[in-house]
Design an enzyme around this catalytic site. Sequence first.
Site, PDB file in Angstrom:
ATOM      1  NE  ARG A  39      -3.787  -2.412   0.277  1.00 27.38           N
ATOM      2  CZ  ARG A  39      -4.863  -2.696   1.199  1.00 27.38           C
ATOM      3  NH1 ARG A  39      -5.020  -1.826   2.131  1.00 27.38           N
ATOM      4  NH2 ARG A  39      -5.094  -3.978   0.929  1.00 27.38           N
TER       5      ARG A  39
ATOM      6  CD  GLU B  92      -3.185   3.246   2.013  1.00 22.43           C
ATOM      7  OE1 GLU B  92      -2.999   2.947   3.532  1.00 22.43           O
ATOM      8  OE2 GLU B  92      -4.244   2.816   1.440  1.00 22.43           O
TER       9      GLU B  92
ATOM     10  NE  ARG C 261      -5.541   2.209  12.107  1.00 25.53           N
ATOM     11  CZ  ARG C 261      -6.890   1.776  12.320  1.00 25.53           C
ATOM     12  NH1 ARG C 261      -7.513   1.167  13.261  1.00 25.53           N
ATOM     13  NH2 ARG C 261      -7.945   2.680  11.435  1.00 25.53           N
ATOM     14  CG  HIS C 262      -1.898   2.928   8.588  1.00 27.74           C
ATOM     15  ND1 HIS C 262      -2.602   3.588   9.371  1.00 27.74           N
ATOM     16  CD2 HIS C 262      -2.759   2.543   7.814  1.00 27.74           C
ATOM     17  CE1 HIS C 262      -3.863   3.762   9.201  1.00 27.74           C
ATOM     18  NE2 HIS C 262      -4.170   2.993   8.072  1.00 27.74           N
TER      19      HIS C 262
ATOM     20  CD  GLU D  14     -10.485  -2.514   8.568  1.00 29.38           C
ATOM     21  OE1 GLU D  14     -10.004  -3.505   7.631  1.00 29.38           O
ATOM     22  OE2 GLU D  14     -10.377  -1.188   8.621  1.00 29.38           O
TER      23      GLU D  14
ATOM     24  CB  SER E 128     -12.002  -4.707   5.181  1.00 30.23           C
ATOM     25  OG  SER E 128     -13.404  -4.251   4.489  1.00 30.23           O
TER      26      SER E 128
ATOM     27  NE  ARG F 155      -3.901  -2.354  10.770  1.00 28.17           N
ATOM     28  CZ  ARG F 155      -5.015  -1.183   9.995  1.00 28.17           C
ATOM     29  NH1 ARG F 155      -6.117  -1.581  10.175  1.00 28.17           N
ATOM     30  NH2 ARG F 155      -4.497  -0.233   9.396  1.00 28.17           N
TER      31      ARG F 155
END
Length: 555
Positions: A318, A320, A326-327, A476, A479, A529
Site C-alpha cells: 500500500r 499510503e 498501525r499502518h 479494524e 474488511s 494487526r
Amino acid sequence: MADSELPARPKPEETPAAEAGEGGEGKLSKSALKKLAKDKAKAEKAAQRAAQEKAQAAAAEANDTAKDLYGPIPETADVLPSTQLSQINDEHYEKEVTVVARVDNARAQSAKLAFLMLRQQGLKVQAVIAAAEPISRQMVKYTSGLNVNSIVQVTGIVKKPGVPIASATLSNHEIHIRKVYMIAEAAQQLPMQVKDAERPLPETTEEGFQVDSDGAPIVTLKTRLDNRVLDLQTATSQAITWISSGVAELFAEYMIKSGSRWISTPKLVGAATEGGSGVFEVKYFKRNAYLAQSPQLYKQMCIAGDMQSVFEIAPVFRAEESNTHRHLTEFTGLDFEKTFSSHYHEVLEFAEQLLVFILSQLKERYADQIAIIQKSYPKAGDFKLPKDGKALRLNYMDGVALLKEAGVDVSEQERFENDFTTAMEKQLGQIIREKYDTDFYVLDKFPMAVRPFYTKACPQDPRFSNSYDFFMRGEEIMSGAQRIHDVKELEASMIAKGVNPNQEGFEDYLAAFRQGCPPHAGGGLGLNRIVMFFLGLPNIRLATLFPRDPQRLRP
C-alpha cells in the site's frame, strides 16, 4: 675538473649530527652517541622482555592442563549432540550436556572462578567455571573474557544451584563447564545491548541517548529497528515472532481443514485496478507494472474457476503516506474467498469461527510466549474473547447508536457520508468491552457509499451493503463482503463508483464473470494487526519482522 666530475657532497640530512667548531665536520656529537647507546639498550631490553614473555607463554601453554578444552573450536572436534535450553529439565541433573548459545554476560569472580550467562532464543541459563583439575586458571580467564553476544559451544554437568538464579530463565539449573569453544565471536562494541532492548519501549518518541531512573540506557523504537537483528534476540521479540508464526499456522490449519485450497496470486500487476494513488509503480522491462494492493480480483477469478474456497498468505503493498502506529506500506495479508448456498452470512459465520479459533488457540498453544511478552507489555495477557465462543455481531448502525449514546458526534455516519474515524473505532471498542465483555467483535451492513465497487448492495436497503469489518480492541483487522457475481451488475457498480470497466486491467477480471460465477464472499485480514492488537503492543512495527513504512526501507 668539470663540475660534473666533482664527487657528490652528502646532503645535510644524510650526514650524522656534527660537532660544532673547526675540524669537527663528519664526527658524531657526544649527545648523539649517548642517545644511540640508550636506544640500543632500550631495544635490547624490549627484545629480552618479549623473549621472556614468549617463553613464559610457551611454558604456561605447555603446563596448561586445559589447553585442549577451550579456545577456537578444533576442526577435528567430536561432533556432539546439542541440547536446546528449552529441553533442559530435572532429568538432566548430574548429567553432561552440550549447548550452543550466545554469551549474554561474562564475569570473573576471581582468578579461579567465573560465570557465564548463556542465552538461546530468549531463554537463559547460568554456567560456572572453576579452576580445578583439569580446568586451569588460563581457561577461567579465557571464559570470563568472552565478548558478549559471541556464540559458544559449552559442555558441562547440569547441577542444581544452592539458591535459584533469579536472572536466569532456567533458575533451578546451572551448567558446570568442562569445555568451552568459540564458534562465532561478536564484536567488542555493539550498537546496542540485547539486555537493554529487553525493557519496553519508552513512552516518548524522542530520539537520542536516554537513560531511565536507574541509569540504564533506554532503547528507542528507531534504534531497535535500525539494529533489528539484535532486537530480535530479546526474549520479548522471540516470543512475538512465535505468535506471528502461530497466527499464520492457525489460519492455514483452519482453512485447509475446511476444504479450502492454498493459492498464490501475482504480486506484479499490469494496471492499478484498485485505485491509482495507493500503488507502487515499478519498471517491468519496457513498460510499467505495479505491486498488488491485494489479491482481491484474483481470488474472485479463482472462484469463477470453480475452486469454491481459496486462501492465501502473502505480502500486500500500500503506497499510503500513513505514519501511524498501525499502518505499514508492506504487510502480510491473510486472504480468503468462499462460495455460499443462499446467504452471505454463511461466509460471515465461517469467518467469525475462523477468528475465534485463531485467538482462542493462541491463548492455549502459546501461553508461555504470552507470559514472556506480558512482562514488557502487560496487555498481552488480557485479551477478552466472547465467553460463549461466538463472535459478537452488531450492525453498523448499532455501532453508530452506541457512539451517539456516549455523546459522540456521528452526524456524518448517520448520513452515510463517512466511515468511522480511528478515534471513533477505539471509543466504540471500549464501549463494547465494557458492555459486552469482549475485545473481538464484528460490524455488519456498512453503508454502500464507503465500500469498493465489487461489494454487493443490500437487497432490502441499497443504502447499505452486505459487507462487514472485524475489530480487535476497537481497531479494524479485517474488511470483507459479499461480492457482486453478475457481470452487468458489476459493471453498473463500477460506473457508479467512478471506475471505467473498459480501462486497462479489468478485461480478464470481467471476462471471468461473463463466463458465469457463483455467489461468493470473503475477506482480507492483516496478520501484523492481529498480532499487535492481540498482544496489546503499542506499535505494529513490533509485530513485524522487518517493517516497511514511508520512512523505513531498511534493514
